[in-house]
Motif scaffolding. Structure first.
Motif, PDB file in Angstrom:
ATOM      1  N   THR A   1       8.418   1.029   3.281  1.00 52.27           N
ATOM      2  CA  THR A   1       7.479   0.853   2.188  1.00 52.27           C
ATOM      3  C   THR A   1       6.489  -0.223   2.194  1.00 52.27           C
ATOM      4  O   THR A   1       5.263  -0.329   1.963  1.00 52.27           O
ATOM      5  CB  THR A   1       7.819   1.385   0.830  1.00 52.27           C
ATOM      6  OG1 THR A   1       8.683   2.629   0.790  1.00 52.27           O
ATOM      7  CG2 THR A   1       6.661   1.331   0.061  1.00 52.27           C
ATOM      8  N   GLY A   2       7.207  -1.299   2.470  1.00 46.71           N
ATOM      9  CA  GLY A   2       6.615  -2.863   2.506  1.00 46.71           C
ATOM     10  C   GLY A   2       5.660  -2.635   3.879  1.00 46.71           C
ATOM     11  O   GLY A   2       4.623  -3.263   3.596  1.00 46.71           O
TER      12      GLY A   2
ATOM     13  N   LEU B   1       1.823  -3.526   3.640  1.00 46.02           N
ATOM     14  CA  LEU B   1       1.259  -4.353   4.504  1.00 46.02           C
ATOM     15  C   LEU B   1      -0.098  -3.768   5.390  1.00 46.02           C
ATOM     16  O   LEU B   1      -1.121  -4.584   5.409  1.00 46.02           O
ATOM     17  CB  LEU B   1       1.987  -5.153   5.406  1.00 46.02           C
ATOM     18  CG  LEU B   1       3.115  -6.134   5.030  1.00 46.02           C
ATOM     19  CD1 LEU B   1       4.096  -6.581   6.001  1.00 46.02           C
ATOM     20  CD2 LEU B   1       2.548  -7.459   4.327  1.00 46.02           C
ATOM     21  N   GLY B   2       0.081  -2.782   5.978  1.00 46.97           N
ATOM     22  CA  GLY B   2      -0.920  -1.917   6.575  1.00 46.97           C
ATOM     23  C   GLY B   2      -2.250  -1.679   5.743  1.00 46.97           C
ATOM     24  O   GLY B   2      -3.241  -1.770   6.071  1.00 46.97           O
TER      25      GLY B   2
ATOM     26  N   VAL C   1       9.749  -9.213   1.754  1.00 45.59           N
ATOM     27  CA  VAL C   1       8.353  -9.031   1.967  1.00 45.59           C
ATOM     28  C   VAL C   1       7.923  -7.877   1.320  1.00 45.59           C
ATOM     29  O   VAL C   1       6.773  -7.783   0.735  1.00 45.59           O
ATOM     30  CB  VAL C   1       8.207  -9.148   3.501  1.00 45.59           C
ATOM     31  CG1 VAL C   1       6.965  -8.653   3.929  1.00 45.59           C
ATOM     32  CG2 VAL C   1       8.537 -10.480   4.086  1.00 45.59           C
ATOM     33  N   ALA C   2       8.827  -6.880   1.339  1.00 46.95           N
ATOM     34  CA  ALA C   2       8.549  -5.396   0.773  1.00 46.95           C
ATOM     35  C   ALA C   2       8.235  -5.695  -0.662  1.00 46.95           C
ATOM     36  O   ALA C   2       7.176  -5.138  -1.131  1.00 46.95           O
ATOM     37  CB  ALA C   2       9.267  -4.539   1.039  1.00 46.95           C
ATOM     38  N   PHE C   3       9.020  -6.190  -1.519  1.00 42.05           N
ATOM     39  CA  PHE C   3       8.938  -6.471  -2.801  1.00 42.05           C
ATOM     40  C   PHE C   3       7.574  -7.454  -3.246  1.00 42.05           C
ATOM     41  O   PHE C   3       6.808  -6.860  -4.204  1.00 42.05           O
ATOM     42  CB  PHE C   3       9.931  -7.191  -3.534  1.00 42.05           C
ATOM     43  CG  PHE C   3      11.257  -6.637  -3.442  1.00 42.05           C
ATOM     44  CD1 PHE C   3      11.545  -5.320  -3.509  1.00 42.05           C
ATOM     45  CD2 PHE C   3      12.481  -7.338  -3.183  1.00 42.05           C
ATOM     46  CE1 PHE C   3      12.826  -4.713  -3.504  1.00 42.05           C
ATOM     47  CE2 PHE C   3      13.781  -6.689  -3.266  1.00 42.05           C
ATOM     48  CZ  PHE C   3      13.756  -5.212  -3.234  1.00 42.05           C
TER      49      PHE C   3
END
Length: 492
Positions: free
Chosen positions: A200-201, A205-206, A276-278
């Motif tokens: 999901t992260g 980012l995408g 990073v995802a958070f």
């Protein structure tokens, strides 16, 4: 606590019964068996390290650093620091292949007093309290879907935590293979949950969600940044747990270092990518204000499916409880072998080949702490003792190089690494003492309670009536649990 004689008269009857049954049934000696593979070793370490912390709240690191960029650096640095410690433990584990890990290393290097102090704090306070906290976290999150807008009832949470501990106690008493299989399954579950968050992260980012990745508001106070390392290292706690069951690991010289390197590299990567995802979705203020970062993250992105994250957090903590129980019982077992805990804890169940008395003792202490409402404060009082103990164990590397150069060292690390680790450990230990002197003082007082226990129960010869009573209790418990002292094959 009783002394652990090499051959005691009150062991003879149960041992003879155990040998007869065992030889008839399996034709092998009673003792811990090397049944754990490299994969099992990896899951023990990963499962013990990854508990509730990465799911529930990376807040401690962010509070000390002030910025997302510095927080990510601390997470990576904490992983590298843990890798250095594990690298040193690989030498010690292959050189001193005894159950008990740092307890065994300190015993070999510095003698019984310091080893007992390590044993006392770890066995009587840190391990059972930690297990209780993780079990409570499991119960709270497994009930979260039924109480989406409020906290679950306290009594229900404690009861479910007790059930969790008891179920895993049965598993660990019944079969080492079952215990490692539970560890494998629930380690897989927690990694799957983290994989969902990490994927999901990457999607976020995408979409260009990178606005929070900067060094704005980085904390200028070096002391606070040092304290953030304390929080980060706590999340990596457990990297040394495989050393506690080294007698049960197949080909430890080959598999121990491999398991350590693979596990800590994997955990460091997972922790970094999860953070990073958070931060692709949550601002620093939202992270600081959240009691459960992963749940807040899921609520923002997963909609009706947000309930899966609390379930996976529960799976994660269930596996962590099993990992703590599996390894901690071996620490009791190792202490008892040295005569520093009741002799019954050295004994092995003659049919299941598990250290059942040690497992039961660990579970009993954890259940006792379920009645306390100040467990978290108690852990904070003695948390720094863990790093003192690990630092002392790493000190064994250069000390044994000097005092026992003849010891076989299948793995030999550069002396630079233990020196750097010891220096960093001193810093990590001193900073909390300066920042929180009251808590540190109380923690030192708790640790000091082990001194009179050592003097009264270990050093002083017990009166004959006391020895007689303890012998009678040992016989009763041996017969009740069908256990006996481990036997070694005849040396030829």
């Amino acid at each position: 606590m009783t002394e652990s004689p090499k051959k005691s008269e009150y062991n003879e009857v149960p041992k003879e019964e155990a040998r007869a049954v065992d030889e008839a049934a399996e034709g092998e000696t009673v003792g811990l068996k090397p049944k754990m593979t490299l994969f099992n070793g990896i899951t023990v370490i990963v499962g013990s390290i990854i508990g509730s912390g990465i799911f529930v709240s990376p807040t401690g690191v962010l509070q000390g650093t002030g910025s997302v960029g510095m927080a990510l650096i601390v997470w990576v640095a904490s992983g590298l620091f843990s890798m250095v410690g594990a690298y040193c433990y690989a030498e010690l584990g292959c050189m001193i292949q005894k159950t008990g890990a740092d307890y065994a290393y300190i015993m070999t290097t510095f003698g019984p007093f310091l080893a007992f102090m390590r044993l006392w704090v770890e066995c009587m306070i840190v391990r059972p309290c930690s297990q209780t906290i993780v079990a409570l976290t499991f119960s709270i999150y497994i009930m979260k879907p039924f109480f989406p807008t409020c906290d679950p009832p306290d009594a229900s949470a404690r009861l479910l935590a007790a059930v969790c501990i008891l179920v895993l106690t049965f598993v660990n008493c019944w079969s080492v293979k079952w215990a490692t299989r539970v560890q494998d399954i629930f380690t897989g579950a927690k990694l799957f949950a983290l994989a969902i968050i990490i994927v999901t992260g990457f999607v976020q980012l995408g979409r260009g969600q990178t606005q929070h990745f900067n060094f704005d508001n980085t904390e200028p106070d070096v002391t606070k940044i040092a304290l953030s390392f304390y929080s980060g290292l706590f999340a990596y706690n457990g990297w040394n747990y495989l050393n506690f069951v080294i007698e049960e690991l197949k080909d430890p010289v080959k598999n121990l270092p491999k398991a350590i390197y693979i596990s800590i590299t994997l955990v460091t990567l997972v922790y970094l990518l999860a953070n990073v995802a958070f931060y692709t979705t949550l601002s620093p203020l939202e992270v600081l204000g959240s009691e459960a970062v992963a749940v807040t993250f899921a609520e923002r992105l997963y909609g009706p499916m947000a309930w899966i994250i609390p379930i996976f957090v529960a799976c994660s903590t269930f596996g962590a409880v099993n990992g703590v129980l599996l390894t901690s019982s071996r620490l009791f077992y190792a202490g008892a072998l040295e005569g520093q805990m009741p002799e019954i804890l050295t004994m092995i169940q003659i049919h299941r080949m598990t250290p059942a008395p040690a497992v039961l003792f660990m579970a009993a202490l954890s259940l006792v702490y379920l009645g306390s409402s100040d467990i978290f404060k108690l852990i904070s009082y003695v948390g720094f003792a863990t790093w003192i103990s690990i630092g002392l164990a790493v000190l064994c590397v250069p000390w044994l190089r000097w005092t026992h150069p003849e010891f076989a060292r299948p793995i030999k690390v550069s002396i630079v690494w233990p020196v750097l680790y010891i220096i960093a450990t001193i810093i990590i230990t001193i900073v909390p003492m300066i920042a929180a002197p009251v808590e540190t003082g109380i923690g030192c007082g708790i640790i000091a309670t082990g001194i009179p226990v050592f003097l009264i129960f270990i050093k002083v010869q017990k009166p004959a009536p006391v020895r007689k009573f303890l012998r009678a209790m040992d016989i009763f418990m041996q017969k009740t649990m069908m256990v006996c002292s481990p036997e070694k094959p005849a040396q030829v």
